[in-house]
Design an enzyme around this catalytic site. Structure first.
Site, short mmCIF file in Angstrom:
data_model
loop_
_atom_site.label_atom_id
_atom_site.label_comp_id
_atom_site.label_asym_id
_atom_site.label_seq_id
_atom_site.Cartn_x
_atom_site.Cartn_y
_atom_site.Cartn_z
N THR A 20 1.72 1.74 3.62
CA THR A 20 1.27 0.48 3.04
C THR A 20 2.31 -0.17 2.15
O THR A 20 2.25 -1.36 1.88
CB THR A 20 0.03 0.75 2.18
OG1 THR A 20 0.35 1.85 1.31
CG2 THR A 20 -1.14 1.16 3.04
N GLU A 77 -6.47 -4.25 5.85
CA GLU A 77 -7.41 -4.29 6.97
C GLU A 77 -7.72 -5.68 7.49
O GLU A 77 -8.09 -5.85 8.65
CB GLU A 77 -8.71 -3.56 6.55
CG GLU A 77 -8.46 -2.06 6.49
CD GLU A 77 -9.48 -1.30 5.67
OE1 GLU A 77 -10.37 -0.72 6.29
OE2 GLU A 77 -9.37 -1.27 4.43
#
Lengths: 334, 166, 691
Positions: free
Chosen positions: C463, C657
């Site tokens: 991430t 997401e």
């Protein structure tokens, strides 16, 4: 993976002798298929005879204008070879549409011809498969059969042959040079693979211990050619349907042609009905359609691959149109 | 069944005892502690184990180590030299051509192989028949398609390879 | 309103700090840690989907040189708790095909594997049920993340009966697998301190420690989980799965010996969770001009007998658009299948495919532009809760995306454009994902050697946390990034929540900012050596006052080959409202990565259940396709960059997401525009356009 002995072959005859002497011995060339199968348990040899060091990787011109390709020639080297690119672009295209760069750097000409089906049931030793265990059954008949055969299959086996290269070699009328315990012989690549019939365990006509030492191409066919591969990803995927096509037009008629479908049968599928229908004919939209339909007349779809029939038909049509400069008719007529 | 083999790994000669069943990848990772190449699928389907073997990019999971006796193996770790990281490695970092980084050592080795293959004039599936290939984006994408990246860093990977190709 | 950081480092475009380590192959993932004298574990997995293990013959394995242990349900350590997923090797019952029924530990991986393959298991097989039947459906008590199962406001049936225009269609999303390139790996040692040391592929060092502590009844302080580098997770490494428990059982039985276990790629299709297949009936009722009167979504989804899992797929329909009549429901069937679990944007990903496809169908029915349809139905307050939005910029995303994409040149007629043999279409869909912040986060700030050490057991699964948290810490302390040393990925560090729910940066960053502020309050700008502050963060309360969501708009250009049906996505653009972006370079990768996975969901991913055999018939990466480089063309992610001051001190919203939500609908809508064929069942493969 069961333990096995490993032996580096000194030369081709001794490799053949070593494998022929042991029913559980296998050849190792590039290994991309064999090592995969060792891990899956699909192959469980007692002896692995390594032929990768035999230096049979030369590509030489033959006196008749053809080409002799050493069986150890790597797919990437063959695809990039200037003579192949110049005279047999169909072969280069087919090779480059297969696998990935890393695999083509390792995979050999001989090994590629002998790669086994990608049927998921064949590759899973926890389920029945007539090709692995004769008589155990074929889950693909009603299971996951998106990639399976629509032509030439049997109740025993509906697997497809996965090689792009082999499909092109059949179209090029190539011949495999095979060394067996009784010496060398020549097998047309178009006759190398066999339909499953009632013995799907045998992919080819080769006997145990036979080693492909070279592939020979006749002088170039001339005309125009195309390898068209239709697959689910833009790259690095097996064919749903592929087509190796070469067409020679003279004086407004199709003088000769070769059409071989991949991904539709247990072998590269020589589309003889379509070839016969078009040989000597003028290339018209109607003639092309009739030829494609003729080839697929006997197609039999399974639960999950009916789309392959129109796909193969349309692939034939669109490539033939391109190679004969026929414009597609308006879609309303399609 | 065991065998002793010699590999030259990232510039260093290594003698190692392997099982005949040991793959080149497992020889590197489990026997030699060379963990730059990764095991993502172990079946040649993801490319994260890609290394350079005698100068060519290969997946190391589908080779038996015993068959690679005497080979020169370069992993992503071995691409770093006295001058620092390989230009491809720098370009990967600059272009954020990675996220989780697990596929990255394989991507980097593959990219180094791609540059050499293009330099040698090798065609790809998107090269026009007979043409001399140039590393356009389409060529880079096709040639790098043997290396899966689940994080989806493909645009960065293409940019990185393009940058080094010049 | 949360006191905001002054952005100096935040918002700065930086190469990821761990990039060089990764590119050079030097970042250690779980299997890569050098351990002394390791042992290797290979499992034996059931070959039936339901029944019992009648007998296990491991004599050949036990007689193999190098084998040190064979674990079965007869000798495995008993575990505690009522989570059946972790109750592996506890009894002879087989509850799905591929369940671990034995394991072999040996001195080399080759011996472990061969010995495991030599184990003969005899089963008493029972008929299995692996496909959803209407009579098996039941209503779960709640759905994932604790949301209500059903909602019902107004009278949807009446709205459907009286509306000028209606859509009533079914949409199917395939069973999909997170498929991180790093298989789930556990290297476990039972140490001489009577505890576990575990190198693990984990999105949550503390979460895993908690589970391991409970399952093995070992005090949490004697369990250490180390995971500084994780080769992708996408939800599948958000909680432990059975394989980790098996490896730890072996380690428990072999004190002092590290046991290494990496799932095979095949096992990745059955032992680490997956997104279950779902069918959604979507009903939309609208006036002739497109004003929505009713929205309904009814979800039917497969679940497992081992453990219930209900994706909150109807959630987006509860919040996206205004309409007076609304009804949603979730129903499950418990099947003899592997345990489903989190995969990137559970609920939102499948839900937004159905809802945003249906919105496109409604726009087509009403004859209005799909962007204008969405603008028309933009809610003033959150339709689900009635709360105001902390911020909501969906319309701005749609407009900005339309400009970027060149949307307004589009001819709305289907099959109106072609390039050679390719039919060309453009499609749009909205994206959404909640903006969460998790409770239970603690950060530590210490001054040592003239530098600031910042510790929190966060996880970077790709991430960019290694970089973004460093940037946040720098701004919170008012120092350059190179004066901060960040430590994450280890349960020995202060507690942190999971890298999940797109909540990581907000949750961990808030803890870091809190600790840094307390540190400065206590020690000023010239701290002494070893001054330190450990700060807990109070649970967020913003959700009591506001609906908190991120939004976005995705635009796809799709080409479908007229002869073969081959489908390609030459352009995919997304514009997102993600609040303040911490690091544009890594953020872009996150959003692009989500969109690639959304494209993958649209075009490729399909785990095919063989009903007769009871398992996934395509469990490898050659047959279960995820995109290769050549599948991804012009793909762009942009953002508005408007901080949401109500959420956290950074003003950020999660970005992990949202990129996967709406993508599949944008592509399906574009495919419809190209061909006139509406594909309502994913993936959109070429056969859907043939015949």
């Amino acid at each position: 993976m069961r333990p096995f002995a490993y032996q580096r072959a000194a030369d081709a005859p001794s490799a053949v002798a070593a494998v022929a002497a042991d029913p559980r011995a296998v050849f190792l060339a590039g290994g991309t298929n064999l090592v995969d199968h060792l891990k899956l348990g699909v192959a469980a040899p007692s002896l692995v005879v390594d032929v990768s060091g035999l230096a049979v990787d030369e590509v030489e011109e033959l006196p008749d204008g053809g080409l002799r390709i050493g069986a150890g020639t790597r797919n990437s080297d063959l695809a990039a070879h200037p003579l192949v690119r110049e005279r047999y672009p169909l072969l280069s295209e087919a090779l480059l549409s297969g696998a990935s760069g890393q695999l083509r750097n390792v995979a050999t000409t001989g090994g590629n011809l002998l790669q086994r089906t990608r049927c998921g049931y064949f590759r899973d030793t926890t389920v029945p498969c007539n090709k692995r265990e004769p008589g155990s059954g074929c889950p693909a008949l009603t299971g996951h059969n998106r990639y399976h055969a629509i032509l030439g299959a049997s109740r025993e086996c509906v697997a497809t042959h996965p090689s792009d290269m082999a499909t092109a070699l059949v179209a090029l009328d190539a011949t495999a040079v095979v060394l067996g315990v009784d010496g060398s012989r020549r097998v047309p690549v178009g006759e190398l693979h066999r339909l499953p019939g009632d013995d799907p365990t045998r992919d080819t006509v080769l006997a145990h211990g036979d080693l492909i030492t070279a592939v020979e191409l006749p002088a170039p066919f001339g005309g125009r050619s195309r390898y068209r591969k239709v697959r689910d990803r833009a790259s690095f995927a097996f064919a749903l349907v592929s087509l190796a096509a070469a067409v020679r037009v003279r004086d407004g008629v199709i003088d000769d042609l070769r059409l071989v479908l991949g991904g539709v049968a247990h072998t590269p599928w020589r589309a003889r009905h379509a070839e016969d229908a078009l040989r000597g004919a003028a290339p018209t939209e109607g003639a092309l359609r009739a030829a494609a339909d003729a080839e697929l007349l006997d197609a039999k779809a399974l639960t999950g691959n009916a789309f392959k029939v129109p796909l193969a038909r349309n692939a034939l049509l669109s490539v033939l149109r391109d190679l004969t400069d026929i414009a597609p008719e308006l879609e309303e007529d399609a | 069944m065991e065998a002793d083999i010699t590999l030259r790994v990232d510039g260093e000669e290594r003698v190692v005892t392997v099982d005949t069943r040991t793959t080149l990848l497992d020889a590197l990772r489990d026997r030699l502690g060379v963990t730059a190449p990764k095991k993502g699928c172990d079946h040649g389907q993801c490319g994260s184990c890609t290394v350079l073997v005698d100068g060519r990019r290969e997946v190391s999971c589908l080779s038996l180590a015993v068959a690679k006796d005497g080979a020169e193996v370069v992993t992503a770790a071995g691409l770093v030299d006295a001058d620092g990281p390989h230009p491809v490695q720098r370009a990967f970092v600059d272009n954020d051509a990675l996220q989780c980084g697990f596929c990255t050592p394989g991507q980097v080795c593959s990219a180094v192989g791609v540059l050499a293959e293009a330099e040698a004039g090798w065609p790809s599936a998107v090269t026009a028949p007979g043409a001399t290939p140039e590393l356009t984006d389409a060529e880079i994408k096709e040639r790098m398609s043997g290396n899966l990246c689940r994080c989806g860093a493909y645009p960065g990977i293409v940019a990185a390879v393009r940058e080094v190709a010049g | 309103m949360t006191e905001q950081l002054t952005p100096v480092e935040i918002g700065r475009d930086r190469a990821r700090f761990d990039g060089a380590l990764k590119a050079e192959g030097a970042a250690p993932y779980a299997y890569d840690y050098p351990v002394e004298d390791p042992l290797y574990l290979w499992t034996v997995d059931s070959t039936i989907a339901k029944g019992r293990v009648a007998a296990i013959d491991a004599s050949a394995a036990e007689a193999t040189d190098g084998v040190v242990l064979v674990l079965t349900h007869d000798n495995a350590v008993r575990v505690s708790g009522d989570d059946l997923e972790y109750a592996v090797l506890q009894d002879p019952a087989v509850r799905f095909r591929g369940q671990v029924v034995a394991a072999v530990v040996a001195t080399t991986p080759e011996v472990a594997r061969a010995a495991a393959e030599s184990v003969v298991v005899r089963y008493d097989q029972e008929p299995h049920s692996v496909t959803v039947r209407a009579e098996d459906l039941y209503r779960p008590e709640k759905v994932n993340a604790g949301f209500p199962t059903d909602t019902d406001t107004g009278d949807l049936d009446a709205a459907m009966a009286s509306a000028a225009v209606t859509v009533d269609e079914g949409y199917v999303t395939a069973r999909t697998h997170a498929s991180p390139v790093e298989p789930h790996t556990t290297v476990a040692t039972w140490t001489d301190a009577d505890g576990f040391l575990v190198f693990e592929s984990s999105q949550s060092a503390h979460g895993f420690r908690r589970v391991f502590s409970d399952v093995f009844e070992v005090p949490a302080e004697r369990v250490r989980v180390i995971a500084p580098f994780v080769g992708g997770g996408f939800g599948s490494k958000g909680m432990p799965h059975a394989g980790a428990v098996v490896a730890m059982m072996a380690a428990r039985a072999l004190p002092g010996r590290p046991v290494k276990y990496a799932h095979t790629r095949r096992q990745m299709f059955r032992l680490v969770g997956y997104r279950p297949r779902a069918e959604q009936r979507v009903r939309l009722a609208a006036d002739a001009d497109g004003t929505l009167l009713g929205v309904g979504v009814d979800v039917v989804q497969e679940s497992s007998v081992v453990k219930e899992y209900a994706e909150q797929s109807a959630m987006p329909a509860r919040t996206m658009y205004a309409a007076p009549h609304r009804r949603t429901s979730h129903r499950l069937a418990a099947l003899d299948v592997p345990v489903p679990s989190w995969m990137r944007a559970p609920g939102e990903a499948p839900g937004m495919f159905a809802l945003e496809s249906a919105m496109d169908e409604l726009a087509h029915e009403c004859g209005i532009d799909p962007i204008e349809l969405r603008v028309l139905n933009e809610p003033a307050v959150d339709p689900d809760t009635g709360l105001p939005h902390s911020s909501r910029y969906l319309v701005r995303c749609l407009r900005a995306g339309a400009d970027l994409f060149g949307w307004y040149h589009r001819d709305p007629r289907v099959r109106s454009r072609r390039q050679g043999p390719w039919l060309v279409g453009h499609g749009v869909a909205a994206s959404t994902y909640p903006a969460y912040r998790q409770p239970n986060n603690t950060a530590l700030v210490r001054f040592a050697d003239g530098r600031y050490q910042v510790e929190i057991a966060a996880a970077d699964i790709g991430t960019g946390a290694w970089t973004a948290l460093n940037q946040i810490a720098a701004d919170a302390l008012g120092v350059p990034v190179d004066e901060v040393d960040l430590a994450i990925g280890d349960s020995a560090l202060p507690v942190a929540s999971v890298a999940g729910g797109s909540s990581g940066t907000a949750s961990w960053g808030t803890a870091i900012v809190t600790a840094a502020r307390q540190f400065r309050e206590k020690f000023g700008s010239h701290p002494a050596e070893d001054d330190e502050v450990r700060a807990d963060v109070p649970a967020p309360t913003v959700a009591e006052e506001f609906a908190t969501h991120a939004h976005g708009a995705q635009f796809a250009e799709v080409h479908v080959h007229e002869d073969t049906g081959e489908i390609r996505v030459p352009r995919l653009y997304g514009v997102f409202d993600a609040g303040q972006v911490i690091n544009p370079r890594t953020a872009r990768s996150q959003l692009v990565g989500g969109m690639v996975m959304g494209m993958s969901m649209a075009l490729h991913e399909d785990s095919v259940m063989d009903p007769a055999l009871g398992h996934t018939a395509n469990p490898d990466l050659a047959d279960y396709h995820i995109p290769v480089n050549a599948d991804v063309c012009d793909l762009r992610a942009e953002w508005l960059g408007i901080p949401d001051h109500r959420l956290n001190p950074m003003g950020s919203k999660g970005i992990g997401e949202i990129g996967i939500t709406g993508t599949a609908a944008a592509i399906a809508n574009a495919a419809f525009h190209a061909t006139g064929v509406r594909v309502r069942e994913l993936p959109i493969t070429l056969d859907k356009f043939l015949g």
